[in-house]
Design a protein around this motif. Structure first.
Motif, PDB file in Angstrom:
ATOM      1  N   PHE A 169       0.840  -1.213   0.000  1.00  0.00           N
ATOM      2  CA  PHE A 169       0.000   0.000   0.000  1.00  0.00           C
ATOM      3  C   PHE A 169       0.869   1.254   0.000  1.00  0.00           C
ATOM      4  CE2 PHE A 169      -1.985   3.375   2.497  1.00  0.00           C
ATOM      5  CZ  PHE A 169      -3.136   3.612   1.760  1.00  0.00           C
ATOM      6  N   LEU A 170       1.879   1.266   0.897  1.00  0.00           N
ATOM      7  CA  LEU A 170       2.738   2.440   0.982  1.00  0.00           C
ATOM      8  C   LEU A 170       3.565   2.608  -0.286  1.00  0.00           C
ATOM      9  CD1 LEU A 170       3.966   2.131   4.694  1.00  0.00           C
ATOM     10  CD2 LEU A 170       2.285   3.732   3.762  1.00  0.00           C
ATOM     11  N   VAL A 171       4.057   1.498  -0.828  1.00  0.00           N
ATOM     12  CA  VAL A 171       4.877   1.583  -2.045  1.00  0.00           C
ATOM     13  C   VAL A 171       4.020   2.053  -3.224  1.00  0.00           C
ATOM     14  CG1 VAL A 171       6.197   0.242  -3.712  1.00  0.00           C
ATOM     15  CG2 VAL A 171       6.569  -0.097  -1.259  1.00  0.00           C
ATOM     16  N   ASN A 172       2.809   1.506  -3.337  1.00  0.00           N
ATOM     17  CA  ASN A 172       1.960   1.838  -4.487  1.00  0.00           C
ATOM     18  C   ASN A 172       1.392   3.249  -4.410  1.00  0.00           C
ATOM     19  OD1 ASN A 172       2.337  -0.708  -5.587  1.00  0.00           O
ATOM     20  ND2 ASN A 172       0.530  -1.570  -4.556  1.00  0.00           N
ATOM     21  N   HIS A 173       1.092   3.755  -3.206  1.00  0.00           N
ATOM     22  CA  HIS A 173       0.407   5.038  -3.081  1.00  0.00           C
ATOM     23  C   HIS A 173       1.317   6.198  -2.702  1.00  0.00           C
ATOM     24  CE1 HIS A 173      -2.965   2.184  -2.750  1.00  0.00           C
ATOM     25  NE2 HIS A 173      -3.713   3.154  -3.252  1.00  0.00           N
TER      26      HIS A 173
END
Length: 912
Positions: free
Chosen positions: A275-279
């Motif tokens: 989630f953190l990497v994608n957003h």
């Protein structure tokens, strides 16, 4: 009465499934007594129907018959005649009124009480009881023969339950077995009691005989309990064996739970990391575009727009609980914030430069035109005339098209850094307000020159600064020396004030030109003014609408739908903070983005309303009738603008200007009325058609052509009413003051002219005035004819006046000739004094006199002369009639005939 009641119940109501509740013996009031009975009944079947039935004895007198029945719901009023004294009379109001006299007051009261109770119990519609004692309606009827009307009988009927067929059969068999069942009820009841006791004893013996079976059953139950105990012992051993298995399974389950928990935690951790990497990961290309992207090219703008959107998504991502405590997340957020600040600063600086560049380019075009017109050696009149053919405002569409490429970036800036967004908004308003002020004022100057037809005002262009130095000064003031977003604008303000002052002085010089009367201008001049004024409004409308549409799109503001407030509110822009101010000067916060659009438009186009008012003042000074054109045109444009948006800047501004135009129109009407009142007539010349009558004709003709299918027709109708009232009053005033021309001539000619004008124009709101003008013209024509003609045969007229006086005194007409002063010889002597030659001479003098009184422009001489001819012939016929009646058979006649009069009048008219 009880016997009659039972007989009626048996013979009449029981066959009809009805029950008789109350009865009264009555007869009709005022007639021969024929007794009958009024019965109150209810049906035994549901739903219950309540009726009032009239029953009377048959003619033979041996039985009763049912005569008529009324439903109680049709009864409207019960009138007992007197609520205090005993009175046997009462009325029942059905479809008509039935008057009855009861045999006794007690029977009447019992019957009315029964009707009231039935109404209360069965009817929703309440009957009106008149002159009935309240005690009679509230208390129950005494016991006795009318007890059946109370609720007890009804309840008894409702609680009664019939025996079914089986019960009836058993009772009949029982009674048949006992012969004295009917004759001796007590013996029969005693027998039944003894039989019941016998049955109870038999029941007890039967129960005691079954005790042995009960003991056997108890033994079987004991054996069953022993078997149950053995089964419970086996189940206990099985349960101990299963307990060990359960412990082993619990150990296995706990181990599996730990493994599952570990896997779940690993999956969740992986999900959070993804989630953190994608957003919260911004691509390198987006970072480069935000830091170094080209904001001048279309491709660079698109790349920066995509990068800004991606950055905004990363910054606005909804973090889950605990994410904001991670160091990596904090570092990434700080990096995003730095990128946002950097790009916002770059974008604001670039857009400000674009504003300055566009403003500079527009100023160059404006000064090029002004400089060309002011080049020494040019023929200013021809140059200005050539330029004034194109009365148009500069087109800002290319500037809008270039700026709209940045619309999405402005939206991004608005949502991320509102301070810079607000600064750009203020700068745009500052630049555009100065640019539009110059363009619009030059546009209105050309319009004024076209209206006045003069070229003296072209000297204003020579007062402008030189092109190169002015543009340089403007550019430097816009850029500023500090490099900040908003530079110093003192130089620009100074130049703007100087230019505005020059234009104000030039506008005032136009307004100070000599007055030009409406009579010096023809229809072509007024049509020219109308076209110029329409072109001015037609140029302003698309300019304002295009700018408003651009502002809403570029600055991402909502278009107007409905904005609270009135036209009287004063809007201002102070220090970049938009606010609405009331007359007291207290600023209020902006309520919505719709208000912001409106206030930006007011700031940018602040010069439109005063320039329009100046142009309107000039048009009114050129010709006061121009207010008619302006009222129609301005009303149409206001109506069009309000249909698009009733609260927009354009609609509000044009509405304010329309108020000024309407005031000028009212002032024009008031001036015309005042001029009517100030008219002075010459004492040495004929009056003729008064100037204000001709001016009203001119005004009405012009107004009808202008206001055809106009929205403000009502204003013109009100003006017509005021003007025509002033015309009527002042025509009569001038006629009363006239010394050279007779009063009747002034009234006749002018009201004839007014009537002709109203008949030609067919003004619907002045139909009554048209009829009034015709009546006044006719009355004064007749009055003038009678006054001017007078008594052409004066001595003959005096003679016949004496004859008529004698007849009035009572002398018979045929005996007048015997009077010494009125005999035949005296009549012949008077007639000889008026030969045809003298009559013609008198008529000729009369024609000349009339010709001097009448004016040539209205051409009423022949009409008046023909009326005088008819009046003279009427007098001639009157004299002939008197001669025929008072001097019969004398053979005395006038020395001229009616044909001679016609010939005289015709020849006189032709000779002149």
């Amino acid at each position: 009465m009880t016997a009659i009641k039972h007989a009626l119940q048996r013979d009449i109501f029981t066959p009809n499934d009805e029950r008789l509740l109350s009865i009264v013996n009555v007869c009709k009031a005022g007639k021969k007594k024929k007794n009958c009975f009024l019965c109150a009944t209810v049906t035994t079947e549901r739903p219950v129907q309540v009726k009032v039935v009239k029953v009377k004895k048959s003619d033979k007198g041996d039985f009763y018959k049912r005569q008529i029945a009324w439903a109680l719901r049709d009864l409207a009023v019960v009138d007992a005649k007197d609520a205090i004294k005993e009175n046997p009379e009462f009325d029942l109001h059905f479809e008509k009124i039935y008057k009855w006299v009861a045999s006794s007051t007690a029977e009447k009261n019992a019957f009315i009480s029964c009707i009231w109770k039935l109404n209360q119990r069965y009817l929703r519609k309440k009957i009106d009881f008149v002159n009935v004692s309240s005690q009679l309606l509230e208390e129950s009827v005494p016991s006795g023969e009318n007890q059946s009307v109370t609720g007890g009988d009804e309840e008894a009927v409702d609680e009664y339950q019939e025996l079914n067929a089986r019960e009836e059969q058993d009772i009949e068999i029982m009674m048949e077995g006992c012969e004295y069942a009917i004759s001796n009820a007590e013996a029969f009841a005693e027998k039944l009691s003894r039989e019941l006791q016998v049955l109870d004893g038999a029941n007890i013996q039967s129960i005691m005989a079954s005790e042995k079976q009960v003991n056997i059953l108890m033994k079987l139950l004991d054996e069953a309990l022993k078997e149950v105990d053995q089964i419970e012992l086996k189940l206990s051993s099985y349960e101990e064996m299963l307990q060990s298995v359960k412990e082993q399974m619990d150990q296995i389950s706990e181990s599996n739970h730990l493994i599952h928990l570990s896997n779940t935690n690993n999956v969740k951790l992986l999900s959070e990391i993804e989630f953190l990497v994608n957003h919260m990961d911004l691509a390198k290309g987006h970072i480069k575009a935000l830091q170094e992207g080209d904001l001048a090219s279309s491709r660079g703008i698109e790349a920066c727009t995509n990068a800004a959107d991606a950055l905004l998504q990363c910054m606005n991502v909804a973090l889950r609980p605990g994410h904001d405590m991670l160091l990596a997340v904090k570092q990434q957020q700080q990096r995003f914030s730095d990128l946002r600040e950097l790009f916002a600063r770059r974008l604001a600086s670039h857009l400000n430069n674009v504003f300055v560049q566009q403003f500079t380019q527009a100023l160059l075009q404006l000064y090029n035109r002004s400089y060309f017109l002011s080049v020494p050696g040019h023929d200013q009149s021809s140059t200005l005339a050539q330029h004034s053919v194109e009365l148009t405002l500069p087109n800002h569409h290319p500037f809008h098209r270039d700026l709209l490429r940045y619309a999405k970036l402005m939206e991004w800036l608005k949502s991320t850094d509102y301070g810079k967004y607000e600064g750009l908004t203020k700068n745009y308003m500052d630049y555009l307000s100065r640019l539009y002020e110059r363009e619009i004022k030059d546009f209105f100057e050309v319009a004024k020159i076209k209206m006045t037809g003069t070229t003296k005002e072209s000297k204003k262009f020579a007062t402008l600064p030189r092109k190169e130095s002015a543009v340089k000064q403007e550019t430097e003031s816009l850029h500023g020396s500090s490099g900040k977003l908003t530079g110093s604008t003192s130089s620009l303000n100074k130049l703007s004030v100087q230019s505005s002052g020059n234009r104000r002085s030039q506008s005032s010089s136009l307004l100070d030109m000599g007055n030009m009367s409406a009579s010096d201008l023809d229809v072509a001049d007024r049509t020219k003014f109308d076209k110029i004024f329409e072109q001015v409004l037609s140029e302003l409308e698309p300019l304002c609408l295009a700018e408003q549409d651009f502002i809403s799109k570029f600055f991402k503001l909502q278009q107007h739908q409905s904005i609270p407030g009135t036209m009287a509110e004063a809007e201002d822009v102070d220090g970049g903070t938009l606010s609405r101010q009331h007359n007291c000067g207290t600023p209020l916060p902006v309520s919505s983005e719709k208000d912001m659009i409106r206030q930006m438009m007011i700031k940018i186009f602040r010069c439109i309303e005063p320039e329009l008012n100046n142009l309107i003042a000039l048009g009114d000074k050129i010709d006061s009738f121009n207010s008619l054109y302006m009222l129609v045109k301005m009303s149409h444009h206001v109506w069009t603008a309000q249909n698009v948006d009733p609260a927009s800047f354009l609609s509000t501004t044009l509405g304010n200007v329309l108020v000024t135009v309407k005031r000028n129109f009212d002032k024009c009407i008031s001036n015309q009325i005042r001029q009517m009142e100030e008219v002075k007539i010459s004492k040495k010349s004929k009056v003729g058609i008064l100037p204000f009558v001709a001016e009203f004709e001119e005004f009405a003709g012009l107004a009808e052509s202008i206001f055809k299918n106009a929205e403000r027709r009502g204003d013109l109708d009100k003006a017509y009413t005021k003007l025509i009232r002033g015309v009527f009053v002042n025509v009569e005033k001038v006629a009363n003051e006239s010394q050279k021309t007779p009063r009747d001539v002034v009234m006749m000619e002018n009201f004839h002219h007014i009537f002709a004008t109203l008949s030609r124009l067919k003004i619907s709101c002045l139909e009554a005035e048209k009829k009034d003008a015709k009546q006044k013209y006719t009355d004064h024509l007749q009055s003038y004819v009678i006054y001017s003609l007078g008594q052409p045969l004066e001595k003959l007229n005096h003679f016949f006046e004496g004859v008529e006086a004698r007849v009035a005194q009572g002398i018979r007409e045929e005996e007048v000739s015997y009077q010494l002063a009125f005999n035949k010889q005296e009549l012949r002597k008077v007639i000889k004094e008026y030969p045809g030659k003298e009559v013609k001479k008198g008529l000729d003098n009369l024609y000349k006199k009339v010709d001097k009184h009448l004016c040539e422009e209205e051409n009423l001489l022949q009409v008046v002369w023909h009326s005088m001819q008819d009046e003279f012939i009427r007098q001639y016929k009157h004299f002939e009639g008197l001669i025929a009646r008072c001097y019969p058979g004398s053979g005395v006649t006038m020395e001229f005939t009616i044909q001679d009069i016609l010939d005289y009048c015709s020849s006189i008219a032709q000779s002149h």
